[in-house]
Design a protein around this motif. Structure first.
Motif, PDB file in Angstrom:
ATOM      1  N   LYS A 167      38.923 -13.579 -45.439  1.00  0.00           N
ATOM      2  CA  LYS A 167      39.382 -12.799 -46.492  1.00  0.00           C
ATOM      3  C   LYS A 167      40.608 -12.325 -45.833  1.00  0.00           C
ATOM      4  CE  LYS A 167      36.390 -13.949 -49.867  1.00  0.00           C
ATOM      5  NZ  LYS A 167      37.438 -15.364 -50.895  1.00  0.00           N
ATOM      6  N   ALA A 168      40.376 -11.127 -45.196  1.00  0.00           N
ATOM      7  CA  ALA A 168      41.196 -10.254 -44.370  1.00  0.00           C
ATOM      8  C   ALA A 168      42.308 -10.931 -44.122  1.00  0.00           C
ATOM      9  CB  ALA A 168      40.859 -10.290 -43.002  1.00  0.00           C
ATOM     10  N   GLN A 169      42.597 -12.318 -43.302  1.00  0.00           N
ATOM     11  CA  GLN A 169      44.370 -12.655 -43.482  1.00  0.00           C
ATOM     12  C   GLN A 169      44.512 -13.468 -44.847  1.00  0.00           C
ATOM     13  OE1 GLN A 169      46.484 -13.650 -41.666  1.00  0.00           O
ATOM     14  NE2 GLN A 169      45.072 -13.643 -38.760  1.00  0.00           N
ATOM     15  N   LEU A 170      43.767 -13.658 -45.469  1.00  0.00           N
ATOM     16  CA  LEU A 170      44.053 -13.604 -46.598  1.00  0.00           C
ATOM     17  C   LEU A 170      44.814 -12.702 -47.975  1.00  0.00           C
ATOM     18  CD1 LEU A 170      43.825 -15.945 -49.203  1.00  0.00           C
ATOM     19  CD2 LEU A 170      41.868 -14.751 -50.555  1.00  0.00           C
ATOM     20  N   LEU A 171      44.345 -10.965 -47.539  1.00  0.00           N
ATOM     21  CA  LEU A 171      45.062  -9.721 -47.944  1.00  0.00           C
ATOM     22  C   LEU A 171      47.067 -10.084 -47.203  1.00  0.00           C
ATOM     23  CD1 LEU A 171      45.249  -7.700 -49.711  1.00  0.00           C
ATOM     24  CD2 LEU A 171      43.923  -6.581 -47.967  1.00  0.00           C
ATOM     25  N   GLN A 172      46.750 -10.792 -45.617  1.00  0.00           N
ATOM     26  CA  GLN A 172      48.050 -10.472 -45.826  1.00  0.00           C
ATOM     27  C   GLN A 172      48.903 -10.809 -45.752  1.00  0.00           C
ATOM     28  OE1 GLN A 172      46.957 -10.498 -41.336  1.00  0.00           O
ATOM     29  NE2 GLN A 172      49.499 -10.839 -40.508  1.00  0.00           N
ATOM     30  N   VAL A 173      48.472 -12.268 -46.047  1.00  0.00           N
ATOM     31  CA  VAL A 173      49.261 -13.922 -46.552  1.00  0.00           C
ATOM     32  C   VAL A 173      49.876 -12.850 -47.680  1.00  0.00           C
ATOM     33  CG1 VAL A 173      49.265 -15.599 -47.235  1.00  0.00           C
ATOM     34  CG2 VAL A 173      47.933 -15.764 -45.063  1.00  0.00           C
ATOM     35  N   ALA A 174      49.147 -12.621 -48.903  1.00  0.00           N
ATOM     36  CA  ALA A 174      48.876 -12.627 -50.403  1.00  0.00           C
ATOM     37  C   ALA A 174      49.986 -10.919 -49.849  1.00  0.00           C
ATOM     38  CB  ALA A 174      47.373 -11.974 -50.888  1.00  0.00           C
ATOM     39  N   THR A 175      49.800 -10.240 -49.324  1.00  0.00           N
ATOM     40  CA  THR A 175      50.784  -9.232 -49.432  1.00  0.00           C
ATOM     41  C   THR A 175      52.342  -9.527 -49.165  1.00  0.00           C
ATOM     42  OG1 THR A 175      49.867  -8.090 -47.446  1.00  0.00           O
ATOM     43  CG2 THR A 175      49.698  -7.329 -49.228  1.00  0.00           C
ATOM     44  N   GLY A 176      52.674 -10.489 -47.862  1.00  0.00           N
ATOM     45  CA  GLY A 176      53.605 -11.274 -47.584  1.00  0.00           C
ATOM     46  C   GLY A 176      54.376 -12.358 -48.095  1.00  0.00           C
ATOM     47  N   LEU A 177      53.760 -12.678 -49.341  1.00  0.00           N
ATOM     48  CA  LEU A 177      54.063 -13.196 -50.091  1.00  0.00           C
ATOM     49  C   LEU A 177      55.524 -13.111 -51.005  1.00  0.00           C
ATOM     50  CD1 LEU A 177      52.768 -15.652 -51.143  1.00  0.00           C
ATOM     51  CD2 LEU A 177      52.568 -14.955 -53.169  1.00  0.00           C
ATOM     52  N   ALA A 178      55.799 -12.014 -50.570  1.00  0.00           N
ATOM     53  CA  ALA A 178      57.041 -11.947 -51.484  1.00  0.00           C
ATOM     54  C   ALA A 178      58.313 -11.089 -50.698  1.00  0.00           C
ATOM     55  CB  ALA A 178      56.868  -9.929 -52.591  1.00  0.00           C
ATOM     56  N   GLN A 179      58.036 -11.699 -49.806  1.00  0.00           N
ATOM     57  CA  GLN A 179      58.923 -11.327 -48.695  1.00  0.00           C
ATOM     58  C   GLN A 179      59.253 -13.032 -48.392  1.00  0.00           C
ATOM     59  OE1 GLN A 179      56.680  -8.346 -48.144  1.00  0.00           O
ATOM     60  NE2 GLN A 179      58.359  -7.851 -49.219  1.00  0.00           N
ATOM     61  N   LEU A 180      58.396 -14.023 -48.931  1.00  0.00           N
ATOM     62  CA  LEU A 180      58.553 -15.213 -48.141  1.00  0.00           C
ATOM     63  C   LEU A 180      60.166 -15.961 -48.221  1.00  0.00           C
ATOM     64  CD1 LEU A 180      56.449 -16.885 -46.346  1.00  0.00           C
ATOM     65  CD2 LEU A 180      55.691 -17.481 -48.462  1.00  0.00           C
ATOM     66  N   SER A 181      60.943 -16.251 -47.491  1.00  0.00           N
ATOM     67  CA  SER A 181      62.239 -16.926 -47.897  1.00  0.00           C
ATOM     68  C   SER A 181      61.913 -18.359 -47.742  1.00  0.00           C
ATOM     69  CB  SER A 181      63.118 -15.702 -46.439  1.00  0.00           C
ATOM     70  OG  SER A 181      62.864 -16.585 -45.573  1.00  0.00           O
ATOM     71  N   PHE A 182      62.640 -19.012 -48.361  1.00  0.00           N
ATOM     72  CA  PHE A 182      63.468 -20.579 -48.387  1.00  0.00           C
ATOM     73  C   PHE A 182      63.986 -20.966 -47.478  1.00  0.00           C
ATOM     74  CE2 PHE A 182      60.708 -18.852 -52.214  1.00  0.00           C
ATOM     75  CZ  PHE A 182      59.411 -19.418 -52.316  1.00  0.00           C
ATOM     76  N   GLY A 183      64.350 -22.139 -47.404  1.00  0.00           N
ATOM     77  CA  GLY A 183      65.331 -22.628 -46.773  1.00  0.00           C
ATOM     78  C   GLY A 183      66.739 -22.528 -47.559  1.00  0.00           C
ATOM     79  N   ARG A 184      67.553 -23.151 -47.444  1.00  0.00           N
ATOM     80  CA  ARG A 184      69.123 -23.402 -48.244  1.00  0.00           C
ATOM     81  C   ARG A 184      68.730 -24.195 -48.592  1.00  0.00           C
ATOM     82  NH1 ARG A 184      75.000 -22.376 -46.067  1.00  0.00           N
ATOM     83  NH2 ARG A 184      76.307 -24.141 -47.149  1.00  0.00           N
ATOM     84  N   ASP A 185      68.692 -25.262 -48.538  1.00  0.00           N
ATOM     85  CA  ASP A 185      68.253 -26.375 -49.183  1.00  0.00           C
ATOM     86  C   ASP A 185      67.369 -26.236 -50.769  1.00  0.00           C
ATOM     87  OD1 ASP A 185      70.252 -27.809 -47.742  1.00  0.00           O
ATOM     88  OD2 ASP A 185      68.678 -28.946 -46.926  1.00  0.00           O
ATOM     89  N   ALA A 186      66.366 -25.227 -50.419  1.00  0.00           N
ATOM     90  CA  ALA A 186      65.321 -24.987 -51.387  1.00  0.00           C
ATOM     91  C   ALA A 186      66.312 -23.970 -52.421  1.00  0.00           C
ATOM     92  CB  ALA A 186      64.214 -24.531 -50.658  1.00  0.00           C
ATOM     93  N   GLU A 187      66.914 -23.474 -51.697  1.00  0.00           N
ATOM     94  CA  GLU A 187      67.366 -22.471 -53.063  1.00  0.00           C
ATOM     95  C   GLU A 187      68.732 -23.230 -54.047  1.00  0.00           C
ATOM     96  OE1 GLU A 187      66.683 -19.423 -53.270  1.00  0.00           O
ATOM     97  OE2 GLU A 187      65.243 -19.233 -52.001  1.00  0.00           O
ATOM     98  N   THR A 188      69.182 -24.183 -53.028  1.00  0.00           N
ATOM     99  CA  THR A 188      70.326 -24.702 -53.778  1.00  0.00           C
ATOM    100  C   THR A 188      69.549 -25.584 -54.922  1.00  0.00           C
ATOM    101  OG1 THR A 188      71.163 -24.542 -51.922  1.00  0.00           O
ATOM    102  CG2 THR A 188      71.869 -26.523 -53.732  1.00  0.00           C
TER     103      THR A 188
END
Ligand SMILES: [Zn+2]
Length: 265
Positions: free
Chosen positions: A164-185
């Motif tokens: 559960k503790a990690q879950l919150l950390q992951v969840a709050t980091g979600l908005a900062q998650l970045s995708f690769g160039r191919d995924a963006e295209t």
């Protein structure tokens, strides 16, 4: 825990996700697709209850949610999404005018910041950005990125609710998650393809990037760009794709959009 072994067996077999909206990104995604929803549900609930994000109540802001559901439904009604019925495609608006961003968890939990809605100028732009975000879930870029960022083992623990503790950390980091160039295209391509089958201007998302380009020396660059690295010429790419499909014009619904902004908190 009994699901763990079949899950890993799928991983070993190499569940090749052949991504589309024309491009074919050969990737190995270790999760069966139903795990995207399980993971998305976990991180969404952790994000909403445990982080500082203020999610606008869908019961209290019926007009706003009705409006944004309408955009989502236009996209889903195209029947171009393979996971149309697998994912909940739930939308929530986060009350924060200083953040111009949107994101989507694995499994289709979509978040749009009020800052983004107020930055955009017309409904086709919001539809284009939502299409782009929905594509990250539909094409499972979100699970790929989270696996890269947090590791497969941690994601499995999150799905089974053992950390559960990690879950919150992951969840709050979600908005900062970045995708690769191919995924963006690919997400840009999906946005154009999907909007093409609606009444919207199919290159609504391009309008958003053009606005950023025009204003980049005057205002803070929207946070959207920090999580969505510019694949280069994305406006040109979207317009090219649109013109190859026949260049059908569409509505911007600018007046309707302005009206919607007037009833936003
Ligand atoms: Zn993106």
């Amino acid at each position: 825990m009994k699901y763990r072994y079949p899950l890993l067996a799928s991983a070993v077999l190499g569940l090749i996700t052949l991504a589309g909206c024309s491009s074919w990104l050969g990737k190995v995604n270790i999760f069966p697709v139903e795990q995207d929803v399980a993971l998305g549900q976990q991180v969404a609930s952790s994000f909403e209850t445990g982080s500082a994000a203020v999610v606008l109540d869908s019961g209290k802001h019926k007009q706003l949610y009705g409006y944004i559901y309408g955009i989502r439904d236009s996209i889903l009604k195209t029947n171009l999404l393979v996971h149309k019925n697998d994912f909940p495609w739930r939308v929530r608006v986060i009350h924060n005018d200083t953040i111009q961003n949107a994101f989507c968890t694995p499994g289709g939990y979509i978040y749009v910041y009020t800052g983004l809605m107020k930055y955009l100028e017309s409904e086709d732009q919001l539809a284009g950005v939502m299409g782009h975000e929905m594509a990250h879930a539909e094409k499972r870029h979100s699970t790929d990125a989270m696996t890269r960022e947090f590791g497969a083992n941690l994601l499995l623990e999150l799905i089974f609710g053992t950390n559960k503790a990690q879950l919150l950390q992951v969840a709050t980091g979600l908005a900062q998650l970045s995708f690769g160039r191919d995924a963006e295209t690919e997400a840009d391509n999906c946005s154009v393809d999907w909007l093409y089958q609606t009444s919207y201007n199919p290159v609504g998302a391009a309008g958003f990037f053009e606005k950023i380009q025009k204003e980049k020396n005057q205002v803070n660059v929207p946070e959207f760009l920090s999580t969505h690295p510019d694949p280069g010429n994305r406006v040109a790419n979207m317009k090219k794709r649109w013109s190859e499909k026949g260049g059908k014009p569409g509505q911007t619904y600018t007046e309707r959009y302005k009206k919607m902004l007037s009833f936003m908190p």
